[in-house]
Design an enzyme around this catalytic site. Structure first.
Site, PDB file in Angstrom:
ATOM      1  N   CYS A 335      42.444  41.754  35.587  1.00 43.18           N
ATOM      2  CA  CYS A 335      42.192  43.073  35.870  1.00 43.18           C
ATOM      3  C   CYS A 335      41.253  44.460  35.305  1.00 43.18           C
ATOM      4  CB  CYS A 335      43.525  43.900  35.166  1.00 43.18           C
ATOM      5  SG  CYS A 335      44.756  42.490  35.039  1.00 43.18           S
ATOM      6  N   ARG A 364      43.265  29.204  32.636  1.00 44.55           N
ATOM      7  CA  ARG A 364      44.170  29.535  32.052  1.00 44.55           C
ATOM      8  C   ARG A 364      44.303  28.184  31.532  1.00 44.55           C
ATOM      9  NH1 ARG A 364      48.083  33.458  35.568  1.00 44.55           N
ATOM     10  NH2 ARG A 364      46.479  34.964  35.717  1.00 44.55           N
ATOM     11  N   GLN A 382      43.541  33.913  43.186  1.00 43.61           N
ATOM     12  CA  GLN A 382      44.294  35.011  43.266  1.00 43.61           C
ATOM     13  C   GLN A 382      43.692  35.478  43.906  1.00 43.61           C
ATOM     14  OE1 GLN A 382      44.934  36.266  38.702  1.00 43.61           O
ATOM     15  NE2 GLN A 382      47.070  35.428  39.332  1.00 43.61           N
ATOM     16  N   ASP A 384      43.990  38.510  44.069  1.00 44.78           N
ATOM     17  CA  ASP A 384      44.883  39.451  43.212  1.00 44.78           C
ATOM     18  C   ASP A 384      43.891  40.753  43.430  1.00 44.78           C
ATOM     19  OD1 ASP A 384      45.751  40.600  41.346  1.00 44.78           O
ATOM     20  OD2 ASP A 384      44.484  40.051  39.575  1.00 44.78           O
ATOM     21  N   HIS A 386      44.344  45.454  42.821  1.00 43.46           N
ATOM     22  CA  HIS A 386      44.926  46.945  41.635  1.00 43.46           C
ATOM     23  C   HIS A 386      45.046  47.229  42.254  1.00 43.46           C
ATOM     24  CE1 HIS A 386      43.903  42.852  39.007  1.00 43.46           C
ATOM     25  NE2 HIS A 386      45.270  43.315  38.299  1.00 43.46           N
ATOM     26  N   LYS A 465      59.081  44.843  37.807  1.00 44.16           N
ATOM     27  CA  LYS A 465      57.985  43.874  38.466  1.00 44.16           C
ATOM     28  C   LYS A 465      59.186  43.220  39.929  1.00 44.16           C
ATOM     29  CE  LYS A 465      58.894  39.651  36.227  1.00 44.16           C
ATOM     30  NZ  LYS A 465      58.116  38.293  35.790  1.00 44.16           N
ATOM     31  N   HIS A 511      49.292  45.469  39.913  1.00 44.32           N
ATOM     32  CA  HIS A 511      48.924  44.248  40.148  1.00 44.32           C
ATOM     33  C   HIS A 511      50.043  43.622  40.556  1.00 44.32           C
ATOM     34  CE1 HIS A 511      48.071  44.173  35.063  1.00 44.32           C
ATOM     35  NE2 HIS A 511      48.391  44.883  35.219  1.00 44.32           N
TER      36      HIS A 511
HETATM   37 ZN   LIG Z   1      45.673  42.153  36.654  1.00 46.20          ZN
END
Ligand SMILES: [Zn+2]
Ligand SMILES: [Zn+2]
Length: 636
Positions: A335, A364, A382, A384, A386, A465, A511
Site C-alpha cells: 500500500c 511476512r 500478491q 495487489d 489499490h 470488507k 485494497h
Molecule cells: Zn493494501
C-alpha cells in the site's frame, strides 16, 4: 412416583416419571426414535442414553443424523480400539484417546512401535468386539476407588490423570473386560460402532512434552455408516493424490530448502513458467479493466511504517534490515508506495478513480508451525491493487472488482462464496463514511445475484470488507479475493483531491486482490487440476517424441518452428523405446505428445496424442500451432 416435564426441541412438552432415562424418553416418543437414538442432550450438555432424568429439563435425542453424533461415535471407536489393543498387546498401557476433527486417536505406551500389520489385526479384533455387542456402561467412582481400580490394572497413566483431576468422583466406562477413565458420553453398546478404519501410526510425547516418554499413537476414523466412511476414505485418497507438495516435486515445479529458509519458495523452470503465465494473464486482465501497473521498492524506511501504523500493529510479522544507521522494513504489504505515487501530484476529482496494480512481492513472518507448502509461506507475491476514488465512486468500483472476480473464477472453473464483514465495535472513521462503504459493498454483492453471508461486526477497525472463498474440485474452501475499504491510510498520509467545488477532500482507498497470493493460488490450482493443467496454463504444452535417431533432424526443425511460434515445447530425442518416452511425458502431465516417425517425416506432419491417450489426426506443424493458439485464447 412423581412425574417431571421435559421440553423437546420442537417446543412440545412431555410428562414422564422421574428417574426415567433418556432412552425411556426416546421410547415414549416412538419406537423408531428409540432405535435411532445414540445419546442425549440434557439442558444443552451431551450425555449418555442411560442418564436418568430427575427434574424438569430440556432434552434433545441425539441420533446418527445429529451434528453431535460423530463425536460420540468416534470417541466410542477410540475406546473400542483401546480395548482391542489391550487384548492383543496386554503389555500396552493406555493413556488418552479423544475424538478429533476427522476421526480419533489413542496413545499407548509400548516399547516397540505398531506395524501396519498390527493395525490390520487391531482393526479385525475391533470388528469382532463390535459384533459381540458388548454393553457400554458408565459408573461413577470416588477418586480413591478409581485409583485402586486402575493401579490394580497397572494403568499408571490413568492414575496420574485421576490424581491431576483432584475431583471427588470420576466416571469410568466399561465394555467387556475393558475400563477407561472417561467423561463420556458413549454409544450404548459396541455394535453401534458400525463403520471405522485405522489410518496411521505416529509417535507422540505424553502430554505433548518432549521431556516425557514417547508414546505410540494410532489414528483412525469412524462414521455413522459404511457409505459415509467410504466417501471419506475416497476423499482422503484423492487429496493425497493431489497434494501439491508431492506433485510439485514430481512435476519439478518448485522446492523448499532449509539452507535457504523455511517458507521461502524456490521456483524451478517449469514452476517459474507456470507463474509467468499467470502473471502475464494478470497484467493483461488488469490493463483491460483500466488499472495502471506500478512497482514499489522492496524495502521502505522504518519511519514510513511508523506513520502507516504497521510498525505499531504489525511489527512482529515484519523483517527489518539496517544500512548506514537507517532501519528499513521489508514490505509486508504494497500500500505505502502506491500512496506515495498518489501524493506525487496534486489530484483533481477528474483524475479519479486511480487504480494502481502491482504484482507485489511481500514478506511476512509466519510461525514455523503454520507453514504448509505453497499454501502458507513467508515470502509471496500478491496480485495487489489499490483503488483511490471519491466516496461517490465507491459503488461502481466495488461492482467492477466483483465482476473481475467472477470473470476470473469462471476461467479457472471455480465456484465461490462471498462474505461481508461489517463495522466492529472498535473502529475509526465517521458513521457516514462507514455507512457509505458498507452500502457500496452490500449493493455490489446484491448486484451479483449470488448468495452471500454477512458477518456482523467482523470487519477491520479501519473499514468493511468482502472475503471470497473459492471451492476446489474436492469441495474444499480457499480464501482468495478480498476487497477492503480503508478510511485510515488516506487520513494518516493526508491524501487529498480537489473536488468539483474547489474544496479539498479525502479519497477512499480500496485494497483488493483477485487471486490473492500467487504462490497459494498455484498450490490450489495444482490440487484442483491434480497437476493436469489445461493447455493454456501448462508450462510444457507439447513434447516431441522421436521413434528412432533417424527422425531427429526433422524433429529438431519442428521443435524450432513451434518454439518460434510461441508454443512451449520440448523434445525427447533419447535413444529409448517410444512407449517409455510416451509414458514419461504422460507422468509429467504434458498435454500433447507429438510422435515423430517415418510417416510424419515423409508427409512433413506431426501426430498429436493427448495425455489421456487420445490421438488427433496427423497435421502440419503450423496447424498444430493454430490449434494451440485457439485453445489458449479460450483458456482451455
Ligand atoms: Zn493494501
Ligand atoms: Zn473416553
Amino acid at each position: 412416583m412423581s412425574s417431571i416435564s421435559i421440553a423437546l426441541p420442537d417446543g412440545s412438552k412431555r410428562e414422564i416419571a422421574s428417574g426415567s432415562t433418556i432412552a425411556d424418553l426416546a421410547a415414549s416418543i416412538g419406537a423408531g426414535l428409540a432405535k435411532a437414538a445414540i445419546a442425549g442432550k440434557l439442558d444443552g450438555e451431551l450425555v449418555d442414553l442411560s442418564t436418568e432424568l430427575k427434574d424438569d429439563a430440556r432434552v434433545e435425542i441425539i441420533t446418527e443424523k445429529s451434528p453431535e453424533a460423530l463425536t460420540v461415535i468416534r470417541h466410542s471407536a477410540a475406546h473400542l480400539m483401546a480395548q482391542a489393543v489391550k487384548e492383543l498387546f496386554p503389555q500396552a498401557k493406555v493413556t488418552i484417546g479423544p475424538a478429533i476433527e476427522n476421526g480419533f486417536y489413542y496413545d499407548f505406551d509400548m516399547d516397540a512401535p505398531f506395524t501396519p500389520e498390527d493395525l490390520e489385526r487391531i482393526e479385525a479384533r475391533m470388528a469382532e468386539l463390535a459384533a459381540a455387542n458388548q454393553k457400554i456402561e458408565r459408573r461413577v467412582l470416588s477418586s480413591s476407588e478409581a485409583v485402586s481400580l486402575f493401579s490394580g490394572m497397572g494403568e499408571n497413566y490413568k492414575v496420574e490423570l485421576i490424581n491431576d483431576l483432584a475431583a471427588e468422583t470420576v466416571s469410568v466406562y466399561s465394555q467387556g473386560d475393558f475400563a477407561d477413565l472417561c467423561r463420556g458420553p458413549h454409544l450404548p453398546s459396541t455394535s453401534r460402532i458400525k463403520a471405522f478404519k485405522l489410518l496411521s501410526i505416529a509417535g507422540a510425547y505424553w502430554r505433548g512434552d518432549e521431556k516425557n516418554r514417547m508414546l505410540q499413537r494410532i489414528y483412525g476414523t469412524a462414521f455413522a455408516d459404511k457409505k459415509e466412511l467410504e466417501a471419506y476414505l475416497h476423499r482422503l485418497e484423492e487429496s493425497k493424490r493431489r497434494d501439491h507438495r508431492r506433485l510439485g516435486r514430481e512435476l519439478d515445479l518448485f522446492s523448499f530448502s532449509d539452507e535457504v529458509g523455511a517458507g521461502l519458495v524456490i521456483w524451478h523452470p517449469k514452476g517459474a513458467m507456470l507463474r509467468t503465465i499467470l502473471e502475464d494473464f494478470e497484467r493483461r486482465e488488469h490493463l483491460k479493466r483500466g488499472y495502471d501497473i506500478v512497482l514499489g521498492p522492496q524495502i521502505l524506511k522504518k519511519e514510513l511504517w511508523q506513520r502507516s501504523g504497521h510498525y505499531e500493529n504489525y511489527r512482529e510479522n515484519m523483517y527489518f534490515t539496517e544500512v548506514d544507521e537507517q532501519s528499513y522494513g521489508i514490505k509486508p504489504m504494497n500500500c505505502l508506495a502506491h500512496m506515495m505515487i498518489y501524493k506525487s501530484h496534486l489530484r483533481s476529482y477528474r483524475d479519479l478513480p486511480l487504480r494502481y496494480f502491482e504484482l507485489g512481492t511481500v514478506h511476512r513472518h509466519e510461525r514455523a508451525g503454520v507453514l504448509h507448502g505453497l499454501l502458507r509461506v513467508r515470502g509471496f507475491t500478491q496480485d495487489d491493487a489499490h483503488i483511490l476514488c471519491a466516496p461517490e465512486q465507491l459503488d461502481g468500483e466495488i461492482k467492477g472488482v466483483l465482476k473481475f472476480v467472477s470473470d476470473v473464477m469462471a476461467i479457472f472453473g471455480f465456484e465461490y462464496e462471498m462474505e461481508l464483514s461489517t463495522r466492529p465495535e472498535k473502529s475509526i472513521g465517521d458513521d457516514a463514511a462507514w455507512e457509505l462503504a458498507t452500502e457500496a459493498l452490500l449493493s455490489a454483492l446484491k448486484d451479483t445475484g449470488r448468495p452471500y453471508e454477512i458477518n456482523e461486526g467482523d470487519g477491520a477497525f479501519y473499514g468493511p470488507k468482502i472475503d471470497i472463498k473459492l471451492k476446489d474440485a474436492l469441495d474444499r474452501r480457499w480464501q482468495c479475493a478480498t476487497i477492503q475499504c480503508d478510511f485510515t491510510l488516506p487520513e494518516r498520509f493526508d491524501l487529498q483531491y480537489v473536488a468539483a467545488d474547489g474544496e479539498k477532500k479525502r479519497p477512499v482507498m480500496v485494497h483488493r486482490v483477485v487471486l490473492g497470493a500467487i504462490e497459494r493460488f498455484i498450490g490450489v490450482l495444482i490440487e484442483h487440476y491434480a497437476g493436469n493443467f489445461p493447455l493454456w496454463l501448462s508450462p510444457v504444452q507439447a513434447m516431441l517424441v522421436t521413434v528412432t535417431d533417424n527422425h531427429i533432424p526433422y524433429a529438431q526443425g519442428v521443435l524450432e518452428q513451434l518454439r518460434e511460434a510461441g508454443i512451449r515445447v520440448q523434445g525427447d530425442f533419447r535413444n529409448e523405446k517410444l512407449s517409455f518416452k510416451i509414458r514419461e511425458a504422460q507422468l509429467q502431465k504434458v498435454p500433447y505428445m507429438l510422435v515423430i516417425g517415418d510417416k510424419e517425416m515423409e508427409s512433413a506432419t506431426v501426430t498429436p496424442r493427448f495425455r489421456d491417450g487420445k490421438n488427433l489426426a496427423a497435421m502440419k506443424p503450423e496447424d498444430f500451432v493454430a490449434f494451440v493458439v485457439e485453445e489458449t485464447k479460450n483458456f482451455r
